[in-house]
Design a protein around this motif. Structure first.
Motif, PDB file in Angstrom:
ATOM      1  N   SER A 344      -2.767   0.060   7.887  1.00  0.00           N
ATOM      2  CA  SER A 344      -2.821   0.983   9.021  1.00  0.00           C
ATOM      3  C   SER A 344      -3.103   2.404   8.535  1.00  0.00           C
ATOM      4  N   GLU A 346      -3.113   5.034  10.501  1.00  0.00           N
ATOM      5  CA  GLU A 346      -2.151   5.913  11.163  1.00  0.00           C
ATOM      6  C   GLU A 346      -0.837   5.970  10.383  1.00  0.00           C
ATOM      7  N   THR A 347      -0.408   4.815   9.883  1.00  0.00           N
ATOM      8  CA  THR A 347       0.828   4.769   9.099  1.00  0.00           C
ATOM      9  C   THR A 347       0.679   5.569   7.809  1.00  0.00           C
ATOM     10  N   HIS A 350       0.854   9.220   8.620  1.00  0.00           N
ATOM     11  CA  HIS A 350       2.225   9.583   8.967  1.00  0.00           C
ATOM     12  C   HIS A 350       3.089   9.712   7.709  1.00  0.00           C
TER      13      HIS A 350
END
Length: 433
Positions: A344, A346-347, A350
């Motif tokens: 991911s 996005e992970t 983050h």
């Protein structure tokens, strides 16, 4: 018109009354300095010597300025500041996430407890709920850390009084504890295993049987210690009736932990103001009445026995919590699961933002205290609502313990001074933070 009365002239430091310490062994007017008696001032028989800041018996870079009349200690002043690290000010320039590594270096013998105090304070500001598994594991590791710290105290203090074999006995069990820390965290010391929200990683399967082996072994090891020391006439003569600190004087000097309980004061934050899982485990608080070096030694030995009982109870509970979460599911402050980083984007972003920029903590101030191996370890935090703390301050029990040095050295011989300083168990990183 009546002229206003002139302002009172500020009093010189120290601001104390002459009668403040009447009937007490606490030196007056400065409680931390034992002054040379007037009858000996100017005497050619008084010799001033330095203990430290490099002598091993000073338990770190502590300097003791000692006035001797023969072998009698007639004056003493403890000088600190040779190991000033600036940890608290450094933390104010780091993000909340990066601050976690610093408290462990403050008290480098009871490092897990220091890290816990800071993490609990941040979680209180965040109003963050921690999973049950993390609570019980934190309790277990803090008690292992307490045993570890007391083993270092006992081994080094006995070594300084000539009981060389005790050092090797204590470090035998210390190695077992460090092996457990390494198994769980990947590091033997300064583990950064306690994270805001829980734990850094899940508990490995191999930890449970290994920890069970230690729990079964430790009571027998404690009997070895008592067999070596408790009937040793030299040990008893070097510790019993030496370094007296009464209950009233201990309270007046702000003592906590084993030093306070060895003076007959029954106070322990784990029982009296419970945190983590301490309200759900069974243990006794050792208290002894005499306030001497021997009682401070016995309190710590008994605490190791009680800590072993707590570890065993935590272990039973954790074995029933296998498969349960070990950290809070709050992606604003907790790193995402490592396995998601490969799948991911996005992970990954983050994760990168938390590590580099940190997370924000709501505006406010908080003080959290825990029972470290040396007493009340407190952390005061102030947040402006940003990614860094505005103010960090630790209430360090080692700093307070050293304040009792002058009181305990009344009527002491130079050989007694070694036993007294060791019995206060001050860590200089905790003092000069």
């Amino acid at each position: 018109m009546i002229a206003p009365a002139p302002a009172a002239k500020p009093r010189a430091w120290p601001i104390v009354d002459g009668s403040q310490y009447e009937g007490s062994r606490i030196p007056s007017p400065v409680p931390t300095i034992l002054p040379v008696p007037e009858s000996l001032l100017g005497s050619d028989d008084v010799l001033r010597i330095n203990f430290g800041p490099n002598h091993p018996s000073t338990h770190g870079v502590l300097r003791l300025i000692v006035d001797l009349d023969g072998e009698q200690v007639v004056g003493l002043s403890a000088v600190i500041g040779y190991l000033h690290t600036g940890f608290e000010k450094t933390m104010e320039h780091k993000t909340w996430w990066k601050c976690v590594t610093y408290p462990e270096r403050i008290d480098y013998v009871g490092y897990q407890n220091n890290e816990l105090t800071f993490v609990l304070a941040v979680e209180k500001l965040l109003e963050l709920e921690v999973p049950e598994k993390a609570i019980w594991m934190r309790t277990l590791l803090c008690e292992l850390s307490r045993i570890h710290s007391h083993l270092v105290f006992l081994g080094t203090s006995a070594l300084e009084l000539g009981a060389v074999s005790m050092f090797w006995y204590c470090f035998r069990e210390r190695e077992m504890i460090l092996d457990l820390f390494e198994m769980v965290t990947g590091a033997r010391m300064h583990t950064r295993y306690f994270q805001v929200g829980g734990l850094a990683e899940d508990i490995p399967e191999g930890f449970y049987p290994q920890c069970r082996t230690f729990v079964d072994w430790m009571p027998r090891a404690l009997e070895d210690y008592l067999a070596l020391l408790d009937r040793n006439q030299i040990w008893l003569e070097r510790t019993k009736g030496i370094g007296l600190l009464s209950a009233d004087d201990a309270i007046a000097l702000g003592q906590t932990g084993p030093v306070l309980r060895a003076s007959g004061v029954d106070w322990d934050l784990r029982r009296d103001e419970p945190y983590l899982a301490y309200g759900q485990v069974d243990f006794k608080v050792p208290v002894y009445p005499n306030g001497d070096v021997y009682d401070r030694y016995r309190v710590r030995v008994d605490e190791m026995r009680e800590s072993t009982r707590i570890v065993e109870q935590c272990l039973r509970r954790l074995e029933r919590l296998k498969g349960r979460p070990w950290i809070a599911d709050d992606r604003k402050v907790v790193l995402p699961p490592r396995e998601e980083l490969h799948t991911s984007m996005e992970t990954l972003i983050h994760h990168f933002k938390i590590v580099t920029e940190g997370y924000r903590v709501p505006e406010g101030e908080v003080y959290v205290a825990t029972e470290s191996p040396r007493g009340e370890q407190g952390c005061y935090l102030v947040s402006e609502g940003g990614p860094k703390p505005w103010r960090v301050h630790f209430r360090a029990p080692s700093f307070v313990a050293l304040e009792a040095t002058a009181t305990c050295t009344h009527d002491a011989l130079i050989a007694d001074l070694i036993a007294i300083v060791g019995s206060l168990d001050a860590v200089m990183g905790d003092t000069d933070r």
